[in-house]
Scaffold this motif. Structure first.
Motif, mmCIF file in Angstrom:
data_model
loop_
_atom_site.group_PDB
_atom_site.id
_atom_site.type_symbol
_atom_site.label_atom_id
_atom_site.label_comp_id
_atom_site.label_asym_id
_atom_site.label_seq_id
_atom_site.Cartn_x
_atom_site.Cartn_y
_atom_site.Cartn_z
ATOM 1 N N ARG A 8 18.804 20.231 -1.911
ATOM 2 C CA ARG A 8 18.538 18.994 -1.174
ATOM 3 C C ARG A 8 17.999 19.322 0.218
ATOM 4 N NH1 ARG A 8 19.739 13.816 -1.924
ATOM 5 N NH2 ARG A 8 20.731 12.573 -0.308
ATOM 6 N N ILE A 9 17.023 18.536 0.667
ATOM 7 C CA ILE A 9 16.496 18.728 2.032
ATOM 8 C C ILE A 9 17.441 18.027 3.009
ATOM 9 C CG2 ILE A 9 14.555 18.308 3.594
ATOM 10 C CD1 ILE A 9 12.770 18.024 1.079
ATOM 11 N N THR A 10 17.913 18.752 4.011
ATOM 12 C CA THR A 10 18.784 18.142 5.027
ATOM 13 C C THR A 10 18.355 18.619 6.419
ATOM 14 O OG1 THR A 10 20.352 19.975 4.951
ATOM 15 C CG2 THR A 10 20.821 18.102 3.493
ATOM 16 N N THR A 11 18.676 17.806 7.420
ATOM 17 C CA THR A 11 18.345 18.200 8.799
ATOM 18 C C THR A 11 19.058 19.508 9.149
ATOM 19 O OG1 THR A 11 18.228 15.869 9.351
ATOM 20 C CG2 THR A 11 18.341 17.381 11.196
ATOM 21 N N GLU A 12 20.356 19.592 8.800
ATOM 22 C CA GLU A 12 21.133 20.798 9.142
ATOM 23 C C GLU A 12 20.547 22.023 8.438
ATOM 24 O OE1 GLU A 12 22.837 18.152 7.270
ATOM 25 O OE2 GLU A 12 22.491 17.202 9.206
ATOM 26 N N GLY A 13 20.143 21.837 7.184
ATOM 27 C CA GLY A 13 19.585 22.952 6.409
ATOM 28 C C GLY A 13 18.286 23.455 7.022
ATOM 29 N N VAL A 14 17.422 22.528 7.450
ATOM 30 C CA VAL A 14 16.145 22.937 8.053
ATOM 31 C C VAL A 14 16.427 23.637 9.386
ATOM 32 C CG1 VAL A 14 13.960 22.127 9.024
ATOM 33 C CG2 VAL A 14 14.845 21.079 6.937
ATOM 34 N N LEU A 15 17.336 23.048 10.195
ATOM 35 C CA LEU A 15 17.630 23.649 11.510
ATOM 36 C C LEU A 15 18.230 25.038 11.344
ATOM 37 C CD1 LEU A 15 19.021 20.593 13.525
ATOM 38 C CD2 LEU A 15 16.753 21.641 13.652
ATOM 39 N N SER A 16 19.112 25.162 10.363
ATOM 40 C CA SER A 16 19.732 26.472 10.167
ATOM 41 C C SER A 16 18.687 27.495 9.711
ATOM 42 C CB SER A 16 20.900 26.302 9.199
ATOM 43 O OG SER A 16 21.013 27.363 8.356
ATOM 44 N N ALA A 17 17.745 27.071 8.862
ATOM 45 C CA ALA A 17 16.687 27.996 8.426
ATOM 46 C C ALA A 17 15.740 28.330 9.582
ATOM 47 C CB ALA A 17 15.905 27.387 7.261
ATOM 48 N N THR A 52 8.012 16.838 17.143
ATOM 49 C CA THR A 52 8.811 15.905 16.319
ATOM 50 C C THR A 52 8.397 16.056 14.854
ATOM 51 O OG1 THR A 52 8.971 14.338 18.151
ATOM 52 C CG2 THR A 52 9.452 13.484 15.948
ATOM 53 N N VAL A 53 9.394 16.155 13.978
ATOM 54 C CA VAL A 53 9.134 16.360 12.550
ATOM 55 C C VAL A 53 9.849 15.273 11.763
ATOM 56 C CG1 VAL A 53 9.357 17.969 10.611
ATOM 57 C CG2 VAL A 53 9.188 18.864 12.935
ATOM 58 N N LEU A 54 9.112 14.595 10.908
ATOM 59 C CA LEU A 54 9.709 13.557 10.067
ATOM 60 C C LEU A 54 9.526 13.970 8.602
ATOM 61 C CD1 LEU A 54 11.055 10.773 9.946
ATOM 62 C CD2 LEU A 54 8.770 9.752 10.002
ATOM 63 N N ILE A 55 10.653 13.993 7.877
ATOM 64 C CA ILE A 55 10.615 14.451 6.483
ATOM 65 C C ILE A 55 11.242 13.367 5.610
ATOM 66 C CG2 ILE A 55 11.357 16.263 4.869
ATOM 67 C CD1 ILE A 55 11.841 18.025 7.445
ATOM 68 N N ALA A 56 10.613 13.093 4.463
ATOM 69 C CA ALA A 56 11.196 12.123 3.523
ATOM 70 C C ALA A 56 11.468 12.818 2.194
ATOM 71 C CB ALA A 56 10.232 10.961 3.317
ATOM 72 N N ARG A 57 12.571 12.439 1.548
ATOM 73 C CA ARG A 57 12.834 13.007 0.212
ATOM 74 C C ARG A 57 11.923 12.359 -0.817
ATOM 75 N NH1 ARG A 57 18.596 12.423 1.859
ATOM 76 N NH2 ARG A 57 19.091 14.380 2.913
ATOM 77 N N ARG A 58 11.475 11.149 -0.526
ATOM 78 C CA ARG A 58 10.430 10.523 -1.342
ATOM 79 C C ARG A 58 9.682 9.511 -0.474
ATOM 80 N NH1 ARG A 58 15.235 8.829 -3.689
ATOM 81 N NH2 ARG A 58 14.886 9.861 -5.677
ATOM 82 N N GLN A 59 8.428 9.254 -0.845
ATOM 83 C CA GLN A 59 7.640 8.241 -0.130
ATOM 84 C C GLN A 59 7.247 7.153 -1.124
ATOM 85 O OE1 GLN A 59 4.947 10.229 3.253
ATOM 86 N NE2 GLN A 59 4.455 11.005 1.256
ATOM 87 N N THR A 60 7.218 5.912 -0.633
ATOM 88 C CA THR A 60 6.818 4.822 -1.528
ATOM 89 C C THR A 60 5.340 4.480 -1.379
ATOM 90 O OG1 THR A 60 7.543 3.275 0.165
ATOM 91 C CG2 THR A 60 9.115 3.752 -1.615
ATOM 92 N N ALA A 61 4.723 4.897 -0.272
ATOM 93 C CA ALA A 61 3.293 4.628 -0.076
ATOM 94 C C ALA A 61 2.642 5.829 0.609
ATOM 95 C CB ALA A 61 3.106 3.353 0.744
ATOM 96 N N GLU A 182 19.113 26.604 -4.472
ATOM 97 C CA GLU A 182 19.668 26.086 -3.214
ATOM 98 C C GLU A 182 18.900 26.563 -1.981
ATOM 99 O OE1 GLU A 182 21.716 23.822 -2.494
ATOM 100 O OE2 GLU A 182 22.340 23.434 -4.556
ATOM 101 N N GLU A 183 18.668 25.665 -1.055
ATOM 102 C CA GLU A 183 18.079 25.940 0.271
ATOM 103 C C GLU A 183 16.598 26.327 0.229
ATOM 104 O OE1 GLU A 183 19.589 25.197 3.111
ATOM 105 O OE2 GLU A 183 21.271 24.564 1.881
ATOM 106 N N ARG A 184 15.999 26.333 -0.962
ATOM 107 C CA ARG A 184 14.598 26.766 -1.039
ATOM 108 C C ARG A 184 13.688 25.837 -0.222
ATOM 109 N NH1 ARG A 184 13.057 27.058 -6.836
ATOM 110 N NH2 ARG A 184 13.214 29.323 -6.949
ATOM 111 N N ARG A 185 13.888 24.531 -0.381
ATOM 112 C CA ARG A 185 12.993 23.612 0.337
ATOM 113 C C ARG A 185 13.254 23.617 1.843
ATOM 114 N NH1 ARG A 185 12.812 18.085 -2.963
ATOM 115 N NH2 ARG A 185 14.998 18.589 -3.348
ATOM 116 N N ASN A 186 14.514 23.752 2.251
ATOM 117 C CA ASN A 186 14.782 23.838 3.691
ATOM 118 C C ASN A 186 14.113 25.083 4.282
ATOM 119 O OD1 ASN A 186 16.327 21.495 3.767
ATOM 120 N ND2 ASN A 186 18.223 22.581 3.252
#
Ligand code: BTN
Length: 268
Positions: A8-17, A52-61, A182-186
């Motif tokens: 799962r993509i998470t803010t903490e996971g990205v920051l830790s990576a 500033t970085v904005l990440i979505a797990r899915r986009q509708t448009a 696990e953690e691959r996407r982060n």
């Protein structure tokens, strides 16, 4: 555990990576957004900070180049990065080429997979598109460059139900639907961000042009050049300093194509 909760993509996971480099970025992860580019451009107009970085797990448009839709189901990375790079307007294109090289290198580093770049900003693995990049500029009232929003859509895991019919022939993913780690996407996100930053400051146009050309999958190949409703076959000779695609048509005429309204289809 459901597939969605694995890797799962998470803010903490990205920051830790990101480790010590996290201070250069302000990362926010959302479950669902219409388009991370649209939302981040609005934030940019309201003064959002460089990095500033904005990440979505899915986009509708999700949006692609030339007003096309970008399919964004769970399993991919849909991220936008806002930069205030202090570059002249005519250099914005370099942000796109730089990002294409950065994402290709990040995929190599984290996944050991070697994508090629299809001019101008698509990444392919084999003959499948796995990533698209949409760079958009926000201008200030004097027409100067206020900020740049770089949007990246990377198909990491194939959707369980397969890609929609319209793109099934072209779209691909780095991994199958159940090949989650696990953690691959982060880690991928962190690597992309670091590489973009390293390549932007300072921007080394000569090196970038070499790195970009080395990864090009169009040089020396026949392509179909689509301009409006007309299509012409051409051999790609080079990508020049301005990042124009230099082609030779069947009648021997040569042309340097800029991105604008031109689309290039690979011949298989
Ligand atoms: C293309 O292939 O034409 C470019 C696709 C760019 C898609 C990314 S996903 C994150 C960001 N938000 C968007 O709406 N588009 C970009």
């Amino acid at each position: 555990m459901t597939l969605e909760l694995r890797d799962r993509i998470t803010t903490e996971g990205v920051l830790s990576a990101l480790g010590k480099d996290q201070k250069a970025f302000f990362v926010e992860v959302k479950e669902e957004i219409m388009s991370t580019n649209t939302q981040l451009k609005a934030a940019g107009r309201n003064g959002a900070a460089d990095g500033t970085v904005l990440i979505a797990r899915r986009q509708t448009a999700g949006r692609g180049r030339m007003d096309r839709r970008f399919e964004s189901p769970e399993g991919g990375i849909y991220m936008s990065l806002l930069l205030r790079p202090g570059i002249p307007v005519e250099d914005i294109l370099y942000m796109t080429t730089l990002t294409a090289v950065a994402v290709a290198e990040a995929v190599e580093e984290v996944c050991g997979i070697h994508p090629g770049i299809k001019w101008v900003n698509d990444l392919y693995v084999g003959n499948r598109k796995v990533c698209g990049i949409l760079t958009e500029a926000v201008f200030d009232t004097d027409g100067g460059l206020d900020c740049v929003v770089i949007g990246i859509g990377l198909n990491v895991y194939a959707p369980k139900e397969g890609f929609p019919e319209e793109i099934r022939e072209i779209a691909g993913a780095l991994y199958g639907a159940d090949e989650r780690e696990e953690e691959r996407r982060n880690r991928l996100i962190a690597s992309v961000l670091n590489k973009i930053r390293q390549k932007s400051f300072p921007l080394d146009k000569r090196k970038l042009s070499i790195d970009y050309k080395n990864r090009s999958m169009v040089i020396g190949r026949w392509v179909t050049v689509c301009r409006g409703t007309t299509e012409r076959e051409a051999l790609v000779l080079d990508i020049n300093e301005e990042n124009h695609l230099v082609v030779r048509y069947g009648d021997g005429a040569e042309e340097a194509l800029s991105t604008g309204e031109i689309r290039v289809k690979l011949q298989r």
